[in-house]
Every structure is written in C-alpha cells, then in structure tokens.
Design an enzyme around this catalytic site. Structure first.
Site, PDB file in Angstrom:
ATOM      1  N   SER A   1       0.791  -1.238   0.000  1.00 45.33           N
ATOM      2  CA  SER A   1       0.000   0.000   0.000  1.00 45.33           C
ATOM      3  C   SER A   1       0.820   1.282   0.000  1.00 45.33           C
ATOM      4  CB  SER A   1      -0.945   0.018   1.208  1.00 45.33           C
ATOM      5  OG  SER A   1      -2.002  -0.879   1.003  1.00 45.33           O
TER       6      SER A   1
ATOM      7  N   LYS B   1       0.383   3.380  -2.968  1.00 46.18           N
ATOM      8  CA  LYS B   1      -0.795   4.252  -3.138  1.00 46.18           C
ATOM      9  C   LYS B   1      -0.404   5.730  -3.111  1.00 46.18           C
ATOM     10  CE  LYS B   1      -3.838   0.777  -1.013  1.00 46.18           C
ATOM     11  NZ  LYS B   1      -4.525   0.367   0.231  1.00 46.18           N
TER      12      LYS B   1
ATOM     13  N   TYR C   1      -3.739  -2.262 -10.138  1.00 46.62           N
ATOM     14  CA  TYR C   1      -3.604  -2.099  -8.680  1.00 46.62           C
ATOM     15  C   TYR C   1      -2.740  -3.216  -8.067  1.00 46.62           C
ATOM     16  CZ  TYR C   1      -4.955  -2.161  -3.762  1.00 46.62           C
ATOM     17  OH  TYR C   1      -4.920  -2.198  -2.394  1.00 46.62           O
TER      18      TYR C   1
ATOM     19  N   TYR D   1      -4.690   3.725   8.160  1.00 48.44           N
ATOM     20  CA  TYR D   1      -6.054   3.181   8.289  1.00 48.44           C
ATOM     21  C   TYR D   1      -6.618   3.437   9.681  1.00 48.44           C
ATOM     22  CZ  TYR D   1      -3.752   1.103   4.386  1.00 48.44           C
ATOM     23  OH  TYR D   1      -3.002   0.943   3.259  1.00 48.44           O
TER      24      TYR D   1
ATOM     25  N   VAL E   1       1.207  -3.804   3.817  1.00 50.40           N
ATOM     26  CA  VAL E   1       1.169  -5.102   4.506  1.00 50.40           C
ATOM     27  C   VAL E   1       2.418  -5.958   4.275  1.00 50.40           C
ATOM     28  CG1 VAL E   1      -1.347  -5.361   4.782  1.00 50.40           C
ATOM     29  CG2 VAL E   1      -0.234  -6.191   2.689  1.00 50.40           C
TER      30      VAL E   1
HETATM   31  O1  DON Z   1      -5.025  -4.660  -1.545  1.00 50.85           O
HETATM   32  C1  DON Z   1      -4.406  -5.266  -0.692  1.00 50.85           C
HETATM   33  O2  DON Z   1      -4.987  -5.895   0.186  1.00 50.85           O
HETATM   34  C2  DON Z   1      -2.893  -5.199  -0.687  1.00 50.85           C
HETATM   35  N1  DON Z   1      -2.372  -5.276  -2.012  1.00 50.85           N
HETATM   36  C3  DON Z   1      -2.389  -3.931  -0.064  1.00 50.85           C
HETATM   37  C4  DON Z   1      -2.900  -3.732   1.330  1.00 50.85           C
HETATM   38  C5  DON Z   1      -1.987  -2.982   2.205  1.00 50.85           C
HETATM   39  O3  DON Z   1      -0.784  -2.927   2.009  1.00 50.85           O
HETATM   40  C6  DON Z   1      -2.614  -2.407   3.409  1.00 50.85           C
HETATM   41  N2  DON Z   1      -1.626  -1.789   4.254  1.00 50.85           N
HETATM   42  N3  DON Z   1      -1.272  -1.919   5.344  1.00 50.85           N
END
Ligand code: DON
Length: 302
Positions: free
Chosen positions: A65, A68, A192, A237, A255
């Site tokens: 993320s 983003k 994405y 978040y 993540v």
């Molecule tokens: O969309 C997802 O679930 C992952 N590609 C990215 C989520 C993420 O990194 C949330 N961050 N902490």
C-alpha cells in the site's frame, strides 16, 4: 546531525533485535506469508543528502500500500482537484479492506489510501490507457524519485494476490455498479495488484520519499502538502490516530511490513519489518519510528 542519526539508528536496531513480539506476517497474500519476521531494516535520507541505514536495508520487500502514495501523485497530476469528486479526504476508522462504508456512502470511498479509494485513484490514474502504460509511468516516477533504475514489479506477488484478492474484486465491482469506475474492474485491479507488488529496499524507499519531504522537486509543493496531510490522517487506516499520537509524522504503511515516513524539510525515512500489528501496520516499524521521532524531536507537533 549525521553522526547523531547513525548512532540513533544503531541503538534502535539493537533494541528491535531484542524484541520477541514482532507481530504477524500478512497471511492473506500467499507470497507474503513466507516472509521472515526476524528481518528489520531502516534508512534515513537527510536534507544534506546524506543517507544512513542499518539492518536489512538492502533487502527488497513488497511495498504494497505504500505504492498508493505514488499512484495518488500520478492521479492528481492527471485529474487535479477533479479527483475529489470521486474520493473523499476523511479517515475511515475502519480496516484498509473494509466494504462497510462504501454502500452507505454511495460508492464514494472515504480516502485514497483505503483499498476502495486506491482502486478509484488507480482507475483515475489509468485514464483510457492500458494498465501496462500506467505501470510504466508509475515505475518511471518511482525510479526518478529514488534516483535508481533497479526497481521492479515482483510478478509472482501480483499473481498471488490476483488469485486471493476476493475482497478487492468485491470492492471494484461495487464501485463499478455505483458508476465510480471508468475502466473494467479487471483492468483496474490488474494495475492495482501490480503496483502493490513493486519491490524496493528501505534505502530505495527513503530516497523515493525525498519529494514528499521537500528535498526534491517532482510535483507541485501544494500537492506535496496535501499528500502529506492525507498520509498523516489516513496513511495507517484505523491505526492512523495512534500513529500520529506516537510518531507525529505523515506516514504510509504496507502489509509487506514497510512504512515510509516524512519529516518535512528534514528527512525521508523508510523502515521495514514484516510482522504486522492488529491494524495491518508494521509492529516494529512503528516502534522504531516512535523511538526515532522521540530522539530527533522530528514530530511535526514539536
Ligand atoms: O489490496 C491489498 O490488500 C494489498 N495489495 C495492499 C494492502 C496494504 O498494504 C494495506 N496496508 N497496510
């Protein structure tokens, strides 16, 4: 300042090495589940151009993320303030992948960093282009920001998430049903998932954050200010308030266990440790940034 930072980082790394509670590695993307929670790396790029790193600072990890932030910079470059008709600028107070608010709020995601908002932002950044053109622009942007051509997409991670990304498919199809996607959901998610699968080291990531710290001119200062505001209020978040309280810097987590944190005018900082806390943010990464902010006095709140 340079020698102080080196000393702080050495002490922080030693402290983190002693921790037994290192959080849980992300299990829902099979390729990430294999990460070793024993790893820890941190890198700080200072305003004088010097860079200080310790630990596993040259090991590439999945930025997830954190991508983003770069996607938002590109979407704002293409759409400008029009983007804000499709995504808001409020913390959600819910998990990064939550579906809950999207229906009650008419298909307009709370902010560009939760998954629903990032899917809309990716759609905006795509425009009418095929996903590979957007991904090429994104990689060029990140490589320019980092001053390093050796930054790539880990296709196996993108494939892994495509097979298990049911929630993101649900979010994208719901957004499409509400008229908030201009491209087919599969195209948007293809872009994405691949942007999330970009792999970087903390050394590369710290350099790529220079433009957000005001140490490199890549986008308009007004946009930098706004991206930092969103990182502070929404970058972690439902852990964003806690991160602002403990660290006091704009930050964006992923993540994969990475965090990019910005001390405006002073430093760009990247930290990585794959074990996550309950909100999906790096457990030791957050602790390390808290220690660093306390020792340097870099909190934006003084
Ligand atoms: O969309 C997802 O679930 C992952 N590609 C990215 C989520 C993420 O990194 C949330 N961050 N902490």
């Amino acid at each position: 300042m340079s020698s102080d930072i080196a000393q702080h980082l050495a002490e922080i790394a030693a402290e983190m090495a002693s921790r037994s509670d290192r959080g849980q590695v992300a299990g829902y993307i099979p390729e990430l589940a294999a990460a070793d929670p024993g790893q820890f790396g941190i890198s700080v790029l200072l305003a004088d151009g010097s860079q200080h790193s310790v630990g596993d600072s040259a090991v590439p990890f999945s930025i997830q993320s954190i991508s983003k932030v770069f996607g938002l910079a590109i979407a704002l470059g293409r759409l400008g303030d029009q983007l804000w008709t499709r995504v808001r600028r409020e913390p959600s107070g819910l998990a990064f992948n939550s579906i809950l608010q999207l229906e009650s709020e008419g298909g307009i995601p709370r902010n560009p960093f939760i998954n629903a908002g990032a899917i809309v932002t990716t759609d905006a950044a795509l425009g009418r282009r095929p996903p590979r053109e957007y991904l090429a622009e994104l990689l060029t942007f990140i490589r320019t920001a980092a001053g390093d051509e050796d930054i790539h997409i880990a296709k196996s991670v993108a494939r892994s998430e495509t097979l298990t990304g049911h929630r993101n498919f649900a979010l994208a199809h719901f957004l499409a049903s509400q008229g908030n996607l201009t491209n087919p959901p599969d195209h948007v998610l293809g872009a994405y998932f691949h942007q999330c699968a970009i792999a970087m080291t903390v050394e590369q990531l710290a350099r790529s954050g220079r433009f957000l710290a005001g140490l490199q001119h890549l986008i308009a200062p007004e946009r930098v200010r706004r991206i930092n505001a969103l990182m502070l209020t929404c970058g972690h978040y439902d852990g964003s308030g806690e991160f602002a309280f403990r660290v006091g810097l704009p930050g964006k987590s992923g993540v994969g266990g990475g965090i990019l944190a910005i001390a405006p005018g002073r430093a760009s900082i990247a930290v990585w440790s794959p074990g996550l806390n309950a909100q999906g943010n790096s457990q030791l990464g957050t602790e390390a940034l808290e220690m660093l902010a306390r020792r340097t006095g870099w909190s934006i709140f003084g």
